[in-house]
Scaffold this motif. Structure first.
Motif, mmCIF file in Angstrom:
data_model
loop_
_atom_site.group_PDB
_atom_site.id
_atom_site.type_symbol
_atom_site.label_atom_id
_atom_site.label_comp_id
_atom_site.label_asym_id
_atom_site.label_seq_id
_atom_site.Cartn_x
_atom_site.Cartn_y
_atom_site.Cartn_z
ATOM 1 N N LEU A 23 0.847 -1.191 0.000
ATOM 2 C CA LEU A 23 0.000 0.000 0.000
ATOM 3 C C LEU A 23 0.886 1.245 0.000
ATOM 4 C CD1 LEU A 23 -1.641 -2.346 1.611
ATOM 5 C CD2 LEU A 23 -3.175 -0.478 2.196
ATOM 6 N N GLU A 24 0.703 2.072 -0.999
ATOM 7 C CA GLU A 24 1.544 3.258 -1.166
ATOM 8 C C GLU A 24 1.456 4.207 0.019
ATOM 9 O OE1 GLU A 24 2.047 7.005 -4.296
ATOM 10 O OE2 GLU A 24 0.839 5.256 -4.835
ATOM 11 N N GLU A 25 0.242 4.365 0.578
ATOM 12 C CA GLU A 25 0.071 5.329 1.668
ATOM 13 C C GLU A 25 0.808 4.916 2.938
ATOM 14 O OE1 GLU A 25 -3.868 2.917 1.482
ATOM 15 O OE2 GLU A 25 -2.277 3.621 0.137
ATOM 16 N N GLN A 28 5.133 6.098 3.306
ATOM 17 C CA GLN A 28 5.637 7.456 3.517
ATOM 18 C C GLN A 28 5.658 7.813 5.000
ATOM 19 O OE1 GLN A 28 6.776 9.044 0.833
ATOM 20 N NE2 GLN A 28 6.077 7.302 -0.411
ATOM 21 N N ASN A 29 5.349 6.851 5.848
ATOM 22 C CA ASN A 29 5.199 7.117 7.272
ATOM 23 C C ASN A 29 6.096 6.172 8.079
ATOM 24 O OD1 ASN A 29 4.273 7.382 9.966
ATOM 25 N ND2 ASN A 29 2.223 7.909 9.279
ATOM 26 N N GLN A 96 -4.361 2.276 10.574
ATOM 27 C CA GLN A 96 -5.209 3.366 10.088
ATOM 28 C C GLN A 96 -5.049 4.621 10.935
ATOM 29 O OE1 GLN A 96 -7.065 3.427 7.233
ATOM 30 N NE2 GLN A 96 -6.101 1.449 6.825
ATOM 31 N N LEU A 99 -2.127 6.881 9.875
ATOM 32 C CA LEU A 99 -2.142 7.491 8.541
ATOM 33 C C LEU A 99 -2.120 9.016 8.601
ATOM 34 C CD1 LEU A 99 -4.598 5.278 6.432
ATOM 35 C CD2 LEU A 99 -2.127 5.561 6.113
ATOM 36 N N ASN A 102 1.556 11.397 10.361
ATOM 37 C CA ASN A 102 2.891 11.251 9.782
ATOM 38 C C ASN A 102 3.796 12.354 10.337
ATOM 39 O OD1 ASN A 102 5.198 11.097 8.170
ATOM 40 N ND2 ASN A 102 4.026 10.567 6.332
ATOM 41 N N ASP A 105 4.732 15.060 7.935
ATOM 42 C CA ASP A 105 3.686 15.834 7.274
ATOM 43 C C ASP A 105 3.627 17.240 7.881
ATOM 44 O OD1 ASP A 105 0.482 16.594 7.425
ATOM 45 O OD2 ASP A 105 1.073 15.710 5.517
ATOM 46 N N THR A 135 -7.666 9.998 11.506
ATOM 47 C CA THR A 135 -8.026 8.700 10.929
ATOM 48 C C THR A 135 -8.141 7.652 12.037
ATOM 49 O OG1 THR A 135 -5.680 8.240 10.529
ATOM 50 C CG2 THR A 135 -6.962 9.132 8.690
#
Length: 493
Positions: A23-25, A28-29, A96, A99, A102, A105, A135
């Motif tokens: 899963l791409e999302e 990044q975390n 979840q 998400l 991050n 972010d 989330t």
């Protein structure tokens, strides 16, 4: 395999190792990539399963040692479908929830910094989230006492590293302690302050911080502690807060604690609430609370019915016999053990252990039906009123014990009443049509008993008329009332 390191306070942690997810999302975390990979059902079963030490030659050891060997069965853990469901719920909550959190972010960092400044300046507003879209969610795991709820949660959490140390992420300096999960117990006095203090103490115990000294020594109010708990949870990267024994939350103080749970979710902290059926009433007061507190999963685990699941559990236990004579499992054993335990897994294990110990001590050295019945009668003496209530299926008797209330049956009745209420306007429109049809052709008269549900008292009274029995006699036979003569005799004495 993650490298184990020790914090200055002596607690164990692991060094972060970042994994690539499909899963791409997730990729990044760092708080997500440091977590264990997701597993399929077969791998989950292998992770959860615990087998006790057992050797065939041990049954020839002296009886005094075999009595202790049998106690190994209390370590046995056999995964069932509900346990896989709990595993997936816990992992989904953590993944979840991270998400929107991050640490790289910009919007999330801005939210944390601004919240921190407001707390310092005492201008923080609990209901303001500063455009932070969480989330996070909540999962609930409610079931009969003795079905292994806490054991299951502990087994799942033991496969997730609790403390992860980050130093560098993709070539960028990243100094972070990540507390993946924290488990607390709901205070028996429904005190929100006690829960807040427990949070600070547990975090300090695990990470070696001094939050308790910093915040509690100032005699801060509960309202002042709430934003601090949220801020601390974000600073340590808390992934999941587990609250066990939620049935301890009574009416007094319940609203305050439930509002606190909703507040945590709104500020980005995941929750998992565990309790007996006595806790279920807490979730039905307001839509706002119910929607939040059952947002991810609602797992209900009543006693097992006699069927494949129960037989699977019993057969997995049956092979561990330390009596000299091994007795093969058959359906008669299964029915007797179910009758004596009513599908409560804790009692199944205890009855099997106690029966073996009785067989060893008495010198019989094998399991029999009569032996199992005898042991159940002696060892489960205090439990008999509750077991009798479950056996009867009588809602009046079961209602006396919150720990054995069957939730989905109540939910089904509520849904049924709601459906009837929704259908009422439609029925009214058809009244004239029905009356016209009845004038043309009258249907065959039904007996009233067929019109009522078997659990309806009117069904019993109609049945009594047909069998020429008085209403008192019918209610007495079905266990709805007790014999008054014994109370009259006691009063005369």
């Amino acid at each position: 395999m993650n490298k184990t390191i020790f914090l200055p306070n002596g607690m164990e942690a692991v060094q972060a190792e970042y994994k690539e997810f499909p899963l791409e999302e997730f990729n990044q975390n760092p708080l997500i990539q440091a977590l264990p990979p997701l597993l399929d059902k077969a791998a989950i079963i292998r992770k959860l399963m615990v087998r006790p030490i057992y050797k065939e030659e041990e049954k020839h050891a002296e009886s005094i040692y075999r009595l202790h060997m049998v106690n190994r069965l209390f370590q046995l853990y056999t995964p069932l479908p509900v346990h896989i469901e709990v595993w997936n719920m816990i992992h989904t909550l953590i993944l979840q929830g991270y998400l929107a959190r991050n640490p790289f972010d910009k919007n999330y960092k801005k939210y944390i910094n601004e919240s921190g400044k407001q707390i310092i300046n005492r201008s923080y507003e609990i209901n303001s989230r500063q455009n932070f879209r969480t989330t996070s969610s909540c999962g609930t795991f409610i079931g009969f006492s003795g079905m292994g709820k806490t054991t299951t949660i502990n087994r799942v959490l033991s496969n997730i590293p609790q403390v992860i140390i980050h130093n560098e992420y993709k070539g960028t300096h990243f100094n972070q302690i990540q507390l993946v999960w924290l488990k607390l117990e709901a205070p028996s006095n429904s005190s929100l302050k006690a829960l807040c203090l427990q949070f600070f103490m547990k975090v300090d115990e695990l990470l070696g911080t001094n939050n308790y000294k910093k915040y509690v020594s100032r005699n801060m109010s509960v309202d002042s502690m709430l934003p601090l708990i949220s801020q601390v949870a974000h600073n340590i990267g808390l992934g999941l807060l587990v609250i066990d024994e939620t049935q301890n939350i009574k009416k007094r103080g319940a609203d305050q604690i439930m509002n606190f749970f909703v507040y945590l979710i709104n500020t980005g902290i995941n929750l998992c609430l565990i309790g007996t059926p006595g806790a279920y009433d807490l979730f039905g007061k307001e839509l706002r609370m119910t929607r939040r507190l059952t947002g991810n999963a609602e797992i209900i685990y009543n006693n097992m019915k006699y069927g494949n699941e129960f037989s699977f559990l019993l057969e997995s236990v049956w092979k561990y016999q330390w009596t000299r004579n091994f007795v093969h499992y058959n359906e008669e054993f299964g029915k007797v053990i179910y009758e004596e335990t009513q599908g409560i897994s804790d009692l199944v294990i205890k009855l099997f252990v106690y029966s073996q110990q009785e067989a060893i001590e008495s010198g019989k050295e094998e399991l029999t039906i009569n032996l199992i019945r005898k042991v159940a009668k002696e060892k489960f003496r205090l439990l008999q009123p509750m077991l009798d209530a479950i056996r009867s299926g009588n809602p009046h008797k079961i209602a006396k014990y919150e720990d054995i209330r069957k939730i989905e049956l109540e939910g089904a009745n509520i849904r049924k009443r709601s459906e009837v209420k929704r259908e009422e306007p439609v029925r009214r429109k058809k009244v004239d049509e029905v009356k016209a049809i009845e004038k043309v052709e009258k249907p065959k008269k039904k007996t009233k008993r067929n019109e009522y549900n078997e659990n309806d008292l009117r069904y019993l009274l109609q049945q009594g008329k047909e069998e020429e029995k008085s209403p008192y006699q019918m209610l007495f036979e079905k266990g709805y009332i007790e014999d008054a003569s014994k109370w009259i005799e006691m009063k005369q004495l």
